[in-house]
Design a protein around this motif. Structure first.
Motif, PDB file in Angstrom:
ATOM      1  N   SER A 123       0.846  -1.195   0.000  1.00 31.12           N
ATOM      2  CA  SER A 123       0.000   0.000   0.000  1.00 31.12           C
ATOM      3  C   SER A 123       0.881   1.244   0.000  1.00 31.12           C
ATOM      4  O   SER A 123       2.104   1.161   0.138  1.00 31.12           O
ATOM      5  N   ARG A 124       0.213   2.410  -0.102  1.00 28.99           N
ATOM      6  CA  ARG A 124       0.948   3.694  -0.107  1.00 28.99           C
ATOM      7  C   ARG A 124       1.867   3.829   1.100  1.00 28.99           C
ATOM      8  O   ARG A 124       3.014   4.238   0.984  1.00 28.99           O
ATOM      9  N   LYS A 125       1.339   3.473   2.275  1.00 31.10           N
ATOM     10  CA  LYS A 125       2.149   3.669   3.495  1.00 31.10           C
ATOM     11  C   LYS A 125       3.364   2.746   3.536  1.00 31.10           C
ATOM     12  O   LYS A 125       4.388   3.111   4.105  1.00 31.10           O
ATOM     13  N   ASP A 126       3.249   1.559   2.950  1.00 27.60           N
ATOM     14  CA  ASP A 126       4.412   0.658   2.887  1.00 27.60           C
ATOM     15  C   ASP A 126       5.546   1.343   2.117  1.00 27.60           C
ATOM     16  O   ASP A 126       6.712   1.279   2.510  1.00 27.60           O
ATOM     17  N   THR A 147       3.245  -6.820   2.615  1.00 30.28           N
ATOM     18  CA  THR A 147       2.557  -7.678   3.582  1.00 30.28           C
ATOM     19  C   THR A 147       2.374  -9.016   2.876  1.00 30.28           C
ATOM     20  O   THR A 147       1.932  -9.069   1.735  1.00 30.28           O
ATOM     21  N   ASN A 151      -0.924 -13.723   5.505  1.00 28.16           N
ATOM     22  CA  ASN A 151      -1.620 -12.635   6.206  1.00 28.16           C
ATOM     23  C   ASN A 151      -2.485 -11.771   5.291  1.00 28.16           C
ATOM     24  O   ASN A 151      -2.975 -10.729   5.715  1.00 28.16           O
ATOM     25  N   ILE A 153      -5.676 -10.598   3.380  1.00 28.37           N
ATOM     26  CA  ILE A 153      -7.138 -10.734   3.474  1.00 28.37           C
ATOM     27  C   ILE A 153      -7.690 -10.623   2.049  1.00 28.37           C
ATOM     28  O   ILE A 153      -7.376  -9.673   1.342  1.00 28.37           O
ATOM     29  N   ASP A 174      -7.667  -0.798   2.772  1.00 27.14           N
ATOM     30  CA  ASP A 174      -8.363  -0.077   1.705  1.00 27.14           C
ATOM     31  C   ASP A 174      -8.827  -0.973   0.573  1.00 27.14           C
ATOM     32  O   ASP A 174      -9.701  -0.591  -0.200  1.00 27.14           O
ATOM     33  N   SER A 175      -8.165  -2.133   0.436  1.00 29.57           N
ATOM     34  CA  SER A 175      -8.548  -2.962  -0.710  1.00 29.57           C
ATOM     35  C   SER A 175      -8.355  -4.451  -0.443  1.00 29.57           C
ATOM     36  O   SER A 175      -7.581  -4.846   0.427  1.00 29.57           O
TER      37      SER A 175
HETATM   38  P1  ADP Z   1      -2.663   2.820   3.437  1.00 35.13           P
HETATM   39  O1  ADP Z   1      -1.254   2.645   3.021  1.00 35.13           O
HETATM   40  O2  ADP Z   1      -3.326   3.926   2.678  1.00 35.13           O
HETATM   41  O3  ADP Z   1      -2.833   2.899   4.941  1.00 35.13           O
HETATM   42  P2  ADP Z   1      -4.072   0.264   3.740  1.00 35.13           P
HETATM   43  O4  ADP Z   1      -4.854   0.761   4.911  1.00 35.13           O
HETATM   44  O5  ADP Z   1      -4.794  -0.550   2.721  1.00 35.13           O
HETATM   45  O6  ADP Z   1      -3.411   1.481   2.938  1.00 35.13           O
HETATM   46  O7  ADP Z   1      -2.832  -0.599   4.233  1.00 35.13           O
HETATM   47  C1  ADP Z   1      -2.404  -0.661   5.554  1.00 35.13           C
HETATM   48  C2  ADP Z   1      -1.493  -1.861   5.749  1.00 35.13           C
HETATM   49  O8  ADP Z   1      -2.233  -3.063   5.521  1.00 35.13           O
HETATM   50  C3  ADP Z   1      -0.292  -1.911   4.789  1.00 35.13           C
HETATM   51  O9  ADP Z   1       0.852  -2.354   5.490  1.00 35.13           O
HETATM   52  C4  ADP Z   1      -0.697  -2.932   3.732  1.00 35.13           C
HETATM   53  O10 ADP Z   1       0.407  -3.679   3.228  1.00 35.13           O
HETATM   54  C5  ADP Z   1      -1.640  -3.846   4.497  1.00 35.13           C
HETATM   55  N1  ADP Z   1      -2.734  -4.346   3.628  1.00 35.13           N
HETATM   56  C6  ADP Z   1      -3.411  -3.667   2.679  1.00 35.13           C
HETATM   57  N2  ADP Z   1      -4.337  -4.453   2.088  1.00 35.13           N
HETATM   58  C7  ADP Z   1      -4.248  -5.668   2.684  1.00 35.13           C
HETATM   59  C8  ADP Z   1      -4.926  -6.929   2.524  1.00 35.13           C
HETATM   60  N3  ADP Z   1      -5.914  -7.086   1.631  1.00 35.13           N
HETATM   61  N4  ADP Z   1      -4.551  -7.957   3.305  1.00 35.13           N
HETATM   62  C9  ADP Z   1      -3.560  -7.815   4.218  1.00 35.13           C
HETATM   63  N5  ADP Z   1      -2.887  -6.675   4.411  1.00 35.13           N
HETATM   64  C10 ADP Z   1      -3.207  -5.598   3.677  1.00 35.13           C
END
Ligand code: ADP
Length: 211
Positions: A123-126, A147, A151, A153, A174-175
């Motif tokens: 994701s963006r934050k990663d 991730t 783990n 989802i 978010d997705s």
């Molecule tokens: P943002 O970066 O905008 O906070 P997310 O809330 O989707 O985006 O992601 C938060 C964390 O959850 C990140 O570390 C990401 O890798 C992880 N993540 C995002 N989508 C999933 C998923 N479907 N299953 C497991 N982990 C996820």
């Protein structure tokens, strides 16, 4: 789709509850209205499943509230009906290339595969974390920061959109990748789509506007 019943529709429901089965003539006379005036209200109440009409018998109350109708409608929508195209890269892709792709495709999450099967999500934050940590964006592969399975989802195409929305909320993500579990035995999943918070918001707007 009904979100709110008008006063007359509420009155009709009460009359039917007390007198069922009851004909439209009888309902009209209780309300001092003509059958023609009532027709649109009765149509709405039967279409929404709150009343049931049996020919030559009359109207019955089914016991369903308009809220339970809305809930049934949402549960009946499958992930496959609102699925979007996923953006997928291989684990070996550099952080730099993946970030560029995220901008080009205008997405907030990228799905990662190993030999064609789902292995992670980024994701963006990663990306922000890795940039703050001073990683070499050109050298580090996306597989290092994602991730990882198990783990991740995910949902399947046949799942209800309510199941997807609950997963998004419960896991604060978010997705969700939509996967095909044909090869479940080896825990290898093909990514066939994505569901995002935008998908759910768009659906909410469509249902609200009754489109
Ligand atoms: P943002 O970066 O905008 O906070 P997310 O809330 O989707 O985006 O992601 C938060 C964390 O959850 C990140 O570390 C990401 O890798 C992880 N993540 C995002 N989508 C999933 C998923 N479907 N299953 C497991 N982990 C996820």
């Amino acid at each position: 789709m009904i979100f709110q019943l008008n006063e007359r529709q509420e009155k009709i429901i009460n009359i039917v509850k007390k007198n069922q089965p009851i004909t439209s003539e009888a309902i009209a006379s209780e309300l001092n209205l003509t059958r023609a005036t009532l027709r649109p209200d009765l149509a709405i109440l039967t279409m929404s499943g709150i009343l049931d009409a049996r020919p030559k018998v009359g109207y019955f109350y089914t016991g369903k509230s308009s809220l339970s109708y809305i809930s049934e409608k949402i549960k009946s929508i499958k992930v496959s009906e609102v699925i979007s195209v996923p953006i997928v890269v291989d684990e070996a892709t550099s952080l730099y290339d993946a970030i560029v792709l995220m901008f080009l495709e205008d997405v907030g999450s990228i799905y990662v595969t190993n030999k064609g099967f789902l292995s992670g999500v980024v994701s963006r934050k990663d990306f922000l974390k890795s940039a703050l940590g001073g990683m070499d964006l050109n050298k580090v592969p996306i597989g290092m920061i994602m991730t990882r399975m198990p783990n991740i989802i995910y949902v399947e195409a046949e799942d209800s959109i309510l199941t997807a929305a609950i997963k998004l909320i419960d896991h604060e993500i978010d997705s969700l990748p939509v996967v095909d579990e044909n090869s479940e035995e080896e825990k290898n999943y093909k990514v066939i789509g994505r569901i995002t918070k935008t998908t759910i918001t768009r659906l909410f707007v469509e249902l609200g506007k009754n489109e």
